[in-house]
Design a protein around this motif. Structure first.
Motif, PDB file in Angstrom:
ATOM      1  N   GLY A 146       0.850  -1.179   0.000  1.00 14.35           N
ATOM      2  CA  GLY A 146       0.000   0.000   0.000  1.00 14.35           C
ATOM      3  C   GLY A 146       0.888   1.231   0.000  1.00 14.35           C
ATOM      4  O   GLY A 146       1.935   1.251   0.657  1.00 14.35           O
ATOM      5  N   ILE A 147       0.485   2.260  -0.749  1.00 12.37           N
ATOM      6  CA  ILE A 147       1.288   3.482  -0.854  1.00 12.37           C
ATOM      7  C   ILE A 147       0.399   4.695  -0.581  1.00 12.37           C
ATOM      8  O   ILE A 147      -0.698   4.801  -1.116  1.00 12.37           O
ATOM      9  N   ASP A 148       0.910   5.594   0.237  1.00 12.53           N
ATOM     10  CA  ASP A 148       0.217   6.858   0.490  1.00 12.53           C
ATOM     11  C   ASP A 148       1.246   7.914   0.845  1.00 12.53           C
ATOM     12  O   ASP A 148       2.423   7.598   1.056  1.00 12.53           O
ATOM     13  N   GLU A 149       0.797   9.161   0.898  1.00 11.30           N
ATOM     14  CA  GLU A 149       1.703  10.275   1.186  1.00 11.30           C
ATOM     15  C   GLU A 149       1.117  11.174   2.256  1.00 11.30           C
ATOM     16  O   GLU A 149      -0.076  11.115   2.567  1.00 11.30           O
ATOM     17  N   ALA A 150       1.964  12.031   2.797  1.00  9.72           N
ATOM     18  CA  ALA A 150       1.539  13.084   3.708  1.00  9.72           C
ATOM     19  C   ALA A 150       2.302  14.352   3.345  1.00  9.72           C
ATOM     20  O   ALA A 150       3.510  14.305   3.120  1.00  9.72           O
ATOM     21  N   GLY A 151       1.580  15.460   3.264  1.00  9.75           N
ATOM     22  CA  GLY A 151       2.263  16.727   3.108  1.00  9.75           C
ATOM     23  C   GLY A 151       2.237  17.359   1.743  1.00  9.75           C
ATOM     24  O   GLY A 151       3.130  18.136   1.411  1.00  9.75           O
ATOM     25  N   ARG A 152       1.208  17.095   0.932  1.00 14.36           N
ATOM     26  CA  ARG A 152       1.130  17.796  -0.351  1.00 14.36           C
ATOM     27  C   ARG A 152       0.677  19.246  -0.174  1.00 14.36           C
ATOM     28  O   ARG A 152       1.126  20.138  -0.884  1.00 14.36           O
ATOM     29  N   GLY A 153      -0.236  19.486   0.760  1.00 13.37           N
ATOM     30  CA  GLY A 153      -0.826  20.803   0.893  1.00 13.37           C
ATOM     31  C   GLY A 153      -0.059  21.842   1.686  1.00 13.37           C
ATOM     32  O   GLY A 153      -0.277  23.034   1.476  1.00 13.37           O
ATOM     33  N   PRO A 154       0.817  21.475   2.619  1.00 17.87           N
ATOM     34  CA  PRO A 154       1.482  22.487   3.446  1.00 17.87           C
ATOM     35  C   PRO A 154       2.302  23.495   2.648  1.00 17.87           C
ATOM     36  O   PRO A 154       2.740  23.213   1.538  1.00 17.87           O
ATOM     37  N   TRP A 155       2.534  24.631   3.277  1.00 12.93           N
ATOM     38  CA  TRP A 155       3.356  25.676   2.671  1.00 12.93           C
ATOM     39  C   TRP A 155       4.837  25.464   2.975  1.00 12.93           C
ATOM     40  O   TRP A 155       5.679  26.143   2.381  1.00 12.93           O
TER      41      TRP A 155
END
Length: 227
Positions: free
Chosen positions: A28-37
């Motif tokens: 399984g693959i996922d990410e965190a942190g696309r939206g932060p500035w």
């Protein structure tokens, strides 16, 4: 451990069906942190052991911070996992989407066990050396993706708490780089740090590079989260 919303819990049904058809590890693959500035984007790849799946795995957003840390430890102790971290320089050079795809690909390449199939949260797949399947809202449906969401989120949160010690005026330990009123005020008062993504409109606004007539700060965060 607090679960914020248990109306929809991910299962291992998809992985079980796939392994019944064709044996072999499934990541399984996922990410965190696309939206932060500010800060990196972190991707995780997780291969759960079908005979030893830890309790408590769900979408990372459905767990509070203590709950994520607890389940993170269980996943680490029982599963094969790896992370890919795309730093701010890569995000600004390649754009956030390409940086995210790179982080996902790098995470898979670091796994000790090569998967035969990767299940990916969202509607875009990175270029990796195995079959892929994208699943919109996969972290709420698929247990392996949910596990990856927890690994990615906890890893990134730890990075941001560590970076907060170098930049104590910005509150990174609280908002993790996301576009909160506190973060916007810190940018206004203290300026842009090397941790900030200069390709993001709110940071460009803080640098005086663009005007902000339509609340670009809010819109930019929403657009980034939808990529």
């Amino acid at each position: 451990m607090k679960i914020r919303d248990s109306r929809l819990l991910p299962t291992f049904e998809l992985e079980s069906a796939e392994m019944a058809l064709i044996p072999g590890p499934i990541a399984g693959i996922d990410e965190a942190g696309r939206g932060p500035w500010a800060g990196p984007v972190v991707a995780a790849a997780v291969i759960l052991d079908p005979d030893n799946i830890p309790d408590g795995i769900t979408d990372s957003k459905a767990l509070d911070e203590n709950g994520r840390e607890t389940v993170y430890a269980r996943i680490v102790a029982t599963s094969s996992f790896a992370v890919g971290i795309a730093d701010v320089a890569r995000i600004d050079t390649d754009n956030i989407l390409n940086a995210t795809m790179w982080a996902m690909s790098h995470a898979v390449s670091q796994l000790e066990i090569a998967p035969r199939l990767a299940l990916i949260d969202g509607n875009r797949a990175p270029k990796i050396k195995c079959a892929t399947r994208t699943i919109v809202r996969g972290d709420a449906k698929c247990l392996s993706i949910a596990a990856a969401s927890i690994i990615a989120k906890v890893t990134r949160d730890r990075i941001m708490r560590k970076l907060a010690r170098d930049y104590p005026a910005y509150g990174f330990e609280r908002h993790k780089g996301y576009g909160t009123p506190e973060h916007r005020e810190a940018l206004s008062r203290h300026g842009v740090t090397p941790l900030h993504r200069r390709s993001f409109r709110p940071v460009q606004y803080a640098l005086g590079l663009i005007a902000d007539p339509d609340n670009n700060a809010t819109r930019a965060t929403a657009e980034a989260d939808l990529i």
